[in-house]
Scaffold this active site. Structure first.
Site, PDB file in Angstrom:
ATOM      1  CD1 TRP A  79      40.529  57.611  42.315  1.00 32.62           C
ATOM      2  CD2 TRP A  79      39.306  55.898  41.550  1.00 32.62           C
ATOM      3  NE1 TRP A  79      40.764  57.487  40.969  1.00 32.62           N
ATOM      4  CE2 TRP A  79      40.019  56.445  40.475  1.00 32.62           C
ATOM      5  CE3 TRP A  79      38.469  54.807  41.314  1.00 32.62           C
ATOM      6  CZ2 TRP A  79      39.936  55.958  39.185  1.00 32.62           C
ATOM      7  CZ3 TRP A  79      38.379  54.308  40.034  1.00 32.62           C
ATOM      8  CH2 TRP A  79      39.106  54.881  38.979  1.00 32.62           C
ATOM      9  CG  ASP A 102      39.970  49.591  43.814  1.00 32.72           C
ATOM     10  OD1 ASP A 102      40.843  49.025  43.132  1.00 32.72           O
ATOM     11  OD2 ASP A 102      39.577  50.754  43.580  1.00 32.72           O
ATOM     12  CE  LYS A 116      47.242  54.100  40.013  1.00 30.20           C
ATOM     13  NZ  LYS A 116      46.887  55.457  39.831  1.00 30.20           N
TER      14      LYS A 116
HETATM   15  C1  LMR Z   1      44.474  58.784  40.851  1.00 31.00           C
HETATM   16  O1  LMR Z   1      43.670  58.548  41.777  1.00 31.00           O
HETATM   17  O2  LMR Z   1      45.132  59.833  40.795  1.00 31.00           O
HETATM   18  C2  LMR Z   1      44.697  57.762  39.774  1.00 31.00           C
HETATM   19  O3  LMR Z   1      44.081  56.558  40.118  1.00 31.00           O
HETATM   20  C3  LMR Z   1      44.350  58.262  38.430  1.00 31.00           C
HETATM   21  C4  LMR Z   1      42.890  58.243  38.140  1.00 31.00           C
HETATM   22  O4  LMR Z   1      42.497  57.550  37.204  1.00 31.00           O
HETATM   23  O5  LMR Z   1      42.123  58.932  38.817  1.00 31.00           O
END
Ligand code: LMR
Length: 395
Positions: free
Chosen positions: A127, A208, A243
């Site tokens: 991420w 996470d 989510k």
């Molecule tokens: C994503 O990865 O699209 C979501 O978790 C939104 C974000 O905060 O990046």
């Protein structure tokens, strides 16, 4: 003073939200930011959430402060869902946080207070906000590649290599399920190997868990977390309800600390509260109160579980449809969660948006929950036109 600041680029993932909204074309597909969409393309408030909000509206008699820990009934009610009904409750403490990001940031600060030299090992791609969160807490982040996107495979040797290179006390960031951005999760045998290496090398997992229930089911998606926690002495878990309760902008999360030493756990708990106090003083209440009301009621919990199952089934249905629309996309059916990450350049991702109205992250990550089964043809056509997949007939 402000003249000393450098201009910051807008977050490219979040910028997609506005770009999609501003696109006047009648046909466009939003596979961008990680938000669930139903068969009408909307992200409705879940029924269980609406009922809990109604209950709160009618019964909540005060908005007085709760304290830096937030709503501890919310924190406790999530424990059996995350850790399982039989988990030893004396091993875990938790605190409410503003979303999973707040939990990650608080965890990062706690690590920095306890062990400023600890390195954070992060399998990439990950991420995009993971590394900056740990960086901002002044922790050294060691990225290691763990996926071959061209082959859509985990390179498990590289994971083992990283775990062997890490020093005792280093932090290993792990996605508990539904890996963001790849959808590639470790299998049971791989998790077992990871768990025993973590224990043997005295590494500290920071799990996470942001998509529980959106991969294979609530218990199934927590299996890896439970397995890891059985093996190690200490761990951190960042949890998000954004989510699985559809509460995105309410920012609902929790940070849990796990230890076999009750005295140390108590001190660590106090440190979490103190860090929360200097960061946001107290977390926002409404979203956590909603989750608490749902989990306190067997009836609402049942409604929530059914809605979550429907979401999970729809995402996996979309995976099957897209996977069978082109032989080179078959891997999508085996991956889990909202995302798959195609191997493509940023230019290609931009061309998919500009020329075809197919919005995905610059990295080639697509949110499978953003499509309708009927979009599969257009997505495949665009991917073929941009050379991401070959011009072959559907299987
Ligand atoms: C994503 O990865 O699209 C979501 O978790 C939104 C974000 O905060 O990046």
């Amino acid at each position: 003073m402000f003249e000393k600041l450098n201009a910051q680029p807008a977050d490219s993932l979040l910028a997609l939200i506005k770009a999609f909204q501003a696109d006047p074309r009648s046909y466009k597909v939003d596979l961008g930011v990680g938000v669930y969409r139903d068969e009408n393309g909307s992200t409705p408030v879940m029924r269980a959430v609406k009922l809990a909000e109604k209950h709160l509206l009618e019964t909540q008699d005060s908005k007085r402060y709760l304290g830096p820990e937030g709503d501890l009934a919310f924190v406790d009610l999530l424990k059996p869902i995350i850790f399982g009904a039989d988990f030893d409750k004396t091993r875990v403490v938790g605190i409410q946080t503003p979303g999973g990001s707040g939990a990650l940031r608080l965890g990062a600060e706690l690590i920095a207070s306890a062990s400023a030299d600890a390195k954070v090992w992060l399998g990439t791609p990950s991420w995009p906000n993971h590394a900056p969160i740990f960086d901002s807490a002044r922790l050294a982040v060691k990225g290691y590649r763990f996926v071959d996107l061209a082959k859509q495979q985990i390179e498990f040797d590289l994971v083992l290599e990283a775990l062997r290179a890490a020093s005792a006390g280093d932090i290993i960031l792990l996605h508990g399920c539904c890996h963001n951005p790849t959808g590639l999760d470790f299998d049971r045998a791989q998790w077992e190997q990871i768990a025993s290496l973590l224990a043997e090398r005295r590494l500290i997992p920071f799990i996470d868990l942001a998509y529980q229930g959106l991969g294979d089911g609530l218990d199934e998606d927590a299996e890896a977390t439970r397995l890891i926690l059985d093996s190690v002495d200490e761990a951190l878990v960042a949890y998000s309800c954004d989510k699985n309760f559809g509460l995105y902008r309410e920012r609902v999360g929790a940070l849990y600390l796990v230890s076999r030493n009750p005295e140390q756990l108590k001190v660590a708990d106090g440190n979490m509260a103190a860090l929360a106090r200097v960061n946001w003083s107290m977390p926002p209440d409404h979203g956590a109160a909603i989750v608490r009301v749902i989990l306190e009621s067997a009836e609402l919990t049942d409604i929530w579980r059914q809605e979550l199952l429907q979401m999970c089934t729809r995402i996996n249905g979309n995976r099957t449809v897209l996977a069978s629309a082109h032989p080179e996309l078959e891997f999508i059916a085996k991956q889990r969660g909202l995302f798959s990450n195609l191997s493509m350049s940023k230019d290609t991702a931009v061309a998919l948006r500009n020329k075809h109205g197919i919005y995905m992250a610059d990295s080639g990550r697509m949110n499978l929950a953003g499509m309708q089964p009927a979009d599969a043809k257009a997505i495949v056509k665009a991917l073929v036109a941009e050379g991401t997949i070959g011009n072959r007939a559907a299987a």
